[in-house]
Structures are given as C-alpha cells and as structure tokens.
Design an enzyme around this catalytic site. Structure first.
Site, PDB file in Angstrom:
ATOM      1  N   TYR A 177       1.660  27.589 125.585  1.00  0.00           N
ATOM      2  CA  TYR A 177       0.965  27.053 126.705  1.00  0.00           C
ATOM      3  C   TYR A 177       1.704  27.271 128.143  1.00  0.00           C
ATOM      4  O   TYR A 177       0.988  27.074 129.052  1.00  0.00           O
ATOM      5  CB  TYR A 177       0.426  25.719 126.435  1.00  0.00           C
ATOM      6  CG  TYR A 177      -0.742  25.634 125.099  1.00  0.00           C
ATOM      7  CD1 TYR A 177      -1.338  26.542 124.842  1.00  0.00           C
ATOM      8  CD2 TYR A 177      -1.007  24.385 124.823  1.00  0.00           C
ATOM      9  CE1 TYR A 177      -2.208  26.700 123.706  1.00  0.00           C
ATOM     10  CE2 TYR A 177      -1.811  24.011 123.942  1.00  0.00           C
ATOM     11  CZ  TYR A 177      -2.503  25.306 123.310  1.00  0.00           C
ATOM     12  OH  TYR A 177      -3.464  25.281 122.367  1.00  0.00           O
ATOM     13  N   LYS A 232       4.639  30.290 111.748  1.00  0.00           N
ATOM     14  CA  LYS A 232       4.082  31.644 111.383  1.00  0.00           C
ATOM     15  C   LYS A 232       5.280  32.766 111.188  1.00  0.00           C
ATOM     16  O   LYS A 232       5.266  33.653 111.935  1.00  0.00           O
ATOM     17  CB  LYS A 232       3.088  32.064 112.250  1.00  0.00           C
ATOM     18  CG  LYS A 232       2.269  33.274 111.773  1.00  0.00           C
ATOM     19  CD  LYS A 232       1.143  32.984 110.698  1.00  0.00           C
ATOM     20  CE  LYS A 232       0.430  34.208 110.441  1.00  0.00           C
ATOM     21  NZ  LYS A 232      -0.174  34.186 109.111  1.00  0.00           N
ATOM     22  N   ASP A 289      -1.810  21.541 118.463  1.00  0.00           N
ATOM     23  CA  ASP A 289      -3.307  21.485 118.997  1.00  0.00           C
ATOM     24  C   ASP A 289      -4.293  21.362 117.975  1.00  0.00           C
ATOM     25  O   ASP A 289      -5.458  20.515 117.900  1.00  0.00           O
ATOM     26  CB  ASP A 289      -3.630  22.392 120.059  1.00  0.00           C
ATOM     27  CG  ASP A 289      -4.266  21.949 120.954  1.00  0.00           C
ATOM     28  OD1 ASP A 289      -5.181  20.891 120.787  1.00  0.00           O
ATOM     29  OD2 ASP A 289      -4.851  22.720 122.031  1.00  0.00           O
ATOM     30  N   ASP A 299      -6.155  17.912 115.484  1.00  0.00           N
ATOM     31  CA  ASP A 299      -7.560  17.745 115.385  1.00  0.00           C
ATOM     32  C   ASP A 299      -8.087  17.776 114.032  1.00  0.00           C
ATOM     33  O   ASP A 299      -9.010  16.923 113.738  1.00  0.00           O
ATOM     34  CB  ASP A 299      -8.283  18.674 116.496  1.00  0.00           C
ATOM     35  CG  ASP A 299      -8.175  18.012 118.019  1.00  0.00           C
ATOM     36  OD1 ASP A 299      -7.601  17.010 118.363  1.00  0.00           O
ATOM     37  OD2 ASP A 299      -8.970  18.489 118.809  1.00  0.00           O
ATOM     38  N   ASP A 316      -1.694  29.247 108.515  1.00  0.00           N
ATOM     39  CA  ASP A 316      -2.958  29.478 107.824  1.00  0.00           C
ATOM     40  C   ASP A 316      -2.914  28.520 106.377  1.00  0.00           C
ATOM     41  O   ASP A 316      -4.068  28.085 106.299  1.00  0.00           O
ATOM     42  CB  ASP A 316      -2.891  31.129 107.852  1.00  0.00           C
ATOM     43  CG  ASP A 316      -1.803  31.770 107.379  1.00  0.00           C
ATOM     44  OD1 ASP A 316      -0.639  31.128 107.221  1.00  0.00           O
ATOM     45  OD2 ASP A 316      -1.973  32.943 106.860  1.00  0.00           O
TER      46      ASP A 316
END
Ligand code: NAD
Length: 362
Positions: A143, A194, A250, A254, A226
C-alpha cells in the site's frame, strides 16, 4: 496505590457519541473496582471536527492524543461530508491519526461468543470455540511501497505499478508485537506470507524465524496466504495469533471477523512504537441509525477492554468487562443488529445499563 491514566476520547460522528458515552460509564465502574483513575479528555475528529474547525484532524487533537496513555475512538463519517474533496473528508482524519501516531500494528480479534453462535454463516461445529487474533502490519507493504502509479510504457500502453516492500526493521517490529500478543493469549503464532513466490515474503519468513529464538515459549508456524485463507474457513480453531503483512492482513482480518457474523461486536487496536495506541470498533458510524438509541455499544466497550489489556496492562479489568459482556448476552439482552427470536430487544443506553448492573454486582 491508585493508577492514573490520561485517556483521549474521540467520539467522532454518527453513533459515535452514543456508544462512547456508554463505554465511558463502563470504564468508570471498572476504575472504581480496580483503583484505576481515568482522566478523560475529549477531542474532535472526522465530520464533527470539519464542522467545528474546517479540518478532519485538527492539530490540537493530534497533540492531545500524543500526550495521553491511550486513545479510545468511536467512528467517523456520514452522508453530510461525502461530497467534500478527499483530503477534507472525515476518513482523512483517520488516516492522519494513524500516520501521526505511527500506528504500525493493527490487532483484530475474532472470537466466537457462544451466545451468538447462530449469527455465523458457518456450521456450529466448525466455529464453536474459535478465538483468533490477527496482527496486521499497517504502515508498510504494497500500500505504501514505491514505485507506485500508472505509467506509460514504451509500447504506448499504460501500466499500473505497486511495489511490495518490507525492510528487516519493519518485519522485526511487527514480529515483536505479534510474539508479545501471542504470549498474552494461547502461545501460538502463525506467520502468513507468500514465500513460495515473493522474495519480500522470504525475507519476512526469515525475520519471523529469527525472532522465534527470543520467544522460546511461543510456538511459531508458517502458512502461505492462499492456504491460510482456506484454513480460516475450513478449520479456524487451529489458529491462535496470526501475523501478516498489510495486504494479506487486510483481507484475512475481514475474513476472520466475519466468522463471527456480527459487526456490532468487533473491537480492534492499532499500536505504535512509543506513542499511545488507538482502540476502536471495527464498524463505522452507522449514519442510518444515528441518534435513535439503536446502536450496539458492545464493540466500543470491548475496544475499551482491549485498551485496558494492551495499552494499560490491566488484564483483570479487561477480563471483568469481557465476562460482563458474555453475561449480558447470556441473560438474553440484544440490540437490533444481533437480535434473534425469543431475546429481549434493548437500545444502546439500556444495553449499557444492564452491563453496568452486572459489573456492579460482580
Ligand atoms: P457501518 O459499519 O457504519 O454500517 C454498516 C451497517 O452496519 C449499517 O447498517 C449499520 O447500521 C450497521 N452497524 C454498524 N455498526 C453498528 C452498531 N454498533 N450497532 C448496530 N448496527 C451497526 O459502515 P458503512 O455504512 O459502510 O459506513 C458508514 C460511514 O462510516 C461512512 O461514512 C464510512 O466512511 C464510515 N466508516 C468509518 C469507519 C471508522 O470510523 N473506522 C469504518 C467504516 C466505515
């Protein structure tokens, strides 16, 4: 001996002032019980600050926050300010606060409360007993990494670019918060990356593994993002504390939150290196129900409990509040957002009063 804490309150907009007032009443009761004295100072943020001063985060607010032991925030935003330019909108106040206090660690718990188990979309046997904390890096990663932007390529075609970057020191500081958090919980930490594809993740994994030698009491494991997403919905009980970067965090925070199925119940914390942490509910300012005494104050109250636990080291006081919340639900009291058949519907203030009665009787 009485412990004194200076707490900045940021009620903000919409339902913010209603839920904040209930949380403050709860803190006062708990303070009396544990010989804690709170000096509350209220400051402006978001739309309320725009109306009063023309800016979403007045310098005086940031100053007050910096000079306190912790910040309790409710929520910002509303239809009234939606058409303003982005740097003058209420959300800019929130981003400014995070940047101004260098809040690099975001803690998002997702705990299934037995009384609300039917609010989840997953099967009872999958989610019963789930108690997860996601520690997300908040000020780095893709970000913020550079280069970023939309550039013209040599072919004349446009290219969008973002860059995922983490330095060793950024990995180290979020790692320390995560290991310390796991120590206050079940002692298990899962680092999500990852590393099979991304070099930045290989450095992340190396950093977490190196830190593990300083925390021999914590069991560290690693998952690719994943697989972590799959495991969260397949068998969420395997997780205690999760640490991950900004983008993965992020999304996963959620997903973890929604295991619980109820937005009015979810607290969060954002912590910095030396500055006070900010404690706030995950939900927004709910302008559709603002001023109607319909809001669920429990996420705000649980945020106050997180403040006691993580910023003020008052674990017993935090336990008292969290157990009180369970008990008020056990007694069948519900606000509209978590209402189900046969339960007793209450408004924001009345829910606070029931909880206070329970706390006073303990
Ligand atoms: P929201 O979380 O405010 O509301 C979503 C839905 O959940 C609404 O139906 C609302 O009534 C309900 N809800 C939320 N909190 C509740 C509570 N405590 N009790 C009962 N019901 C509750 O999200 P939104 O509608 O997308 O956004 C509304 C405003 O809030 C926008 O201006 C947005 O920018 C802002 N917002 C602020 C924050 C923050 O302050 N951290 C976070 C998200 C959204």
């Amino acid at each position: 001996m009485t412990q004194n804490y200076r707490i900045t309150l940021l009620p903000g907009d919409g339902i913010g002032p209603e839920i904040m007032s209930v949380a403050v009443d709860v803190l006062k009761i708990v303070g009396q019980r544990f010989d804690i004295s709170f000096e509350f100072q209220t400051a402006l943020i978001g739309g309320a600050a725009i109306d009063a001063t023309g800016e979403p985060l007045p310098a005086a607010t940031l100053y007050t926050c910096r000079n306190s032991d912790a910040v309790l925030l409710a929520a910002i935003g509303g239809y009234k300010w939606d058409s303003l330019p982005s740097h003058l909108r209420p959300e800019a106040g929130l981003l400014g606060l995070r940047a101004g206090l260098e809040l690099f660690a975001n803690l998002r718990p997702a705990k299934i409360l037995p009384q609300l188990i039917d609010a989840s979309t997953l099967k009872r046997e999958v989610i019963e007993g789930v108690d997860i904390m996601v520690v997300r890096e908040l000020t780095g990663g893709i970000y913020f990494g550079k280069p970023k932007g939309i550039f013209a390529a040599e072919t004349g075609e446009k290219r969008g670019v973002n860059t995922m970057v983490y330095s060793e020191s950024e990995i180290d500081r979020i790692g320390r918060v995560a290991f310390e958090t796991a120590r206050k919980r079940g002692g298990k930490l899962c680092s999500v990356d990852k590393a099979n594809v991304l070099e930045v993740s290989q450095l992340w994994r190396k950093g977490m593994t190196k830190l593990a030698s300083q925390y021999p009491d914590i069991e560290l494991s690693h998952l690719y993002v994943d697989n972590a997403a799959m495991q969260l919905v397949r068998a969420p009980k395997q997780f205690d504390t999760i640490v991950t970067g900004n983008l993965f965090g992020d999304i996963l925070s959620d997903a973890a939150a929604m295991l619980t199925g109820s937005i009015g119940m979810l607290p969060s914390a954002s912590l910095g290196a030396s500055v006070p942490g900010v404690f706030e509910p995950v939900h927004g300012s709910a302008p559709d129900i603002a001023g109607q005494d319909k809001a669920n104050p429990l996420a705000q109250i649980l945020s106050a409990a997180m403040m006691l636990r993580y910023a003020l080291n008052q674990a017993e006081a935090a336990d008292l509040i969290e157990n009180g919340v369970l008990q008020v639900l056990q007694q069948g009291y519900r606000t509209g957002d978590i209402m189900s058949e046969g339960m007793n519907l209450l408004g924001c203030q009345a829910m606070g009063n029931e909880l206070i009665q329970i706390l006073e009787a303990k």
